[in-house]
Design an enzyme around this catalytic site. Structure first.
Site: not given
Length: 325
Positions: A180, A185
């Protein structure tokens, strides 16, 4: 005659003394007189500020190429159309709404909360008043094509201004055997106070980039975080909050261990892993929240009824493979 001779000598000595003093004074005056302008030594000129405006970058290449081209000389960028889109319409051949959900959150992902309108992919958070536990309705969009290094992907994004993570990331879809790369974010409007080492006051400017590698039950994780406050002085988006303008965020996944993140045309955070990345990954966008200090806390429910703040928008996404010439 002797008298005249003595007088003459005294006069000569006096004249000589005057001459010496005059030369000495002249010398002193030369030392303090500014030189002529044509012989003056100018001060070092200030270094010219390099302007970086991502809206003027060449769309045929990764954005950073227009400002500091660090592409290896023996390599070339080849666009991956299956992972690129200007979002004029929704393209079923490229994107799917996977709508995964997390535990211990009020999140409920549904198809109706994402789509393409007015040249933007959008994901909206709304308030489901019929549910006490999953009242944060939202969505997730994932590519149908996966990709592996060496590659570069970037998108132009403007975040929702609610206490939630607006994300652009890569993942292979298996939580137990996973690679990942979280490019962004961002929570531009945290609802909690800073706690546990998380400086939420800085969240409106932070990327919160990171990576995960999970293999054989062992999780490796580290951040490559950065802030747009740290962009160069000539960058037109320096210090602009994520919800106030579109920003270009990207990742150059160079090899099995290295990811260089980019923000608005500049390198902005980097990670080097211990374990190797081994899996092809999908591109993903979503909007989600959690009542935790690292996310930033839950949004006010009333904000989810305000379409001016509850929607994340992506203007475009562009992806390239790096290949030998």
């Amino acid at each position: 005659m002797m008298f005249k001779s003595k007088v003459l000598k005294k006069v000569q000595l006096l004249l000589f003394s005057v001459f010496v003093v005059s030369v000495s004074c002249a010398s002193d005056s030369v030392a303090i007189t500014p030189p002529d302008s044509d012989t003056d030594t100018p001060e070092d000129p200030q270094e010219e500020v390099k302007i970086i405006d991502v809206n003027k970058a060449d769309v045929n290449y990764p954005t950073f190429v227009s400002f500091d081209d660090t592409t290896p000389t023996d390599m070339v960028w080849e666009k991956v159309e299956a992972l690129s889109d200007e979002f004029d319409v929704w393209n079923d051949d490229k994107w799917v709404k996977t709508n995964w959900n997390y535990g211990d959150t009020p999140v409920n992902m549904v198809n109706k909360n994402s789509g393409v309108t007015d040249g933007n992919l959008w994901i909206k958070a709304t308030w489901d008043k019929t549910s006490e536990t999953q009242w944060f309705e939202t969505s997730r969009v994932r590519s149908k094509t996966a990709i592996k290094f060496p590659m570069y992907t970037e998108c132009r994004i403007k975040t929702a201004h609610i206490s939630a993570f607006n994300t652009f990331w890569l993942n292979n879809g298996d939580i137990n055997n996973r690679d990942e790369i979280d490019i962004i974010e961002n929570n531009s409007n945290p609802s909690r106070e800073s706690l546990g080492g998380f400086d939420l006051d800085e969240y409106p400017w932070q990327m919160n980039s990171q990576y995960f590698i999970v293999k054989n039950g062992v999780t490796e994780r580290a951040k490559g975080n950065s802030s747009n406050k740290n962009l160069s002085e000539g960058n037109t988006l320096k210090g602009v909050k994520w919800n106030e303008a579109y920003h270009v965020v990207g990742a150059w996944w160079k090899d099995a261990h290295t990811v260089q993140f980019y923000l608005d045309g500049e390198p902005s955070g980097k990670v080097t892993t211990t374990q190797a990345f081994t899996l092809d990954q999908f591109l993903i966008w979503d909007l989600w929240t959690q009542d935790s200090p690292w996310v930033g806390g839950l949004p006010n429910k009333e904000e989810l009824e305000d379409d001016t703040v509850n929607t994340m928008r992506v203007d475009w996404v562009r992806t390239w493979k790096l290949k030998s010439k």
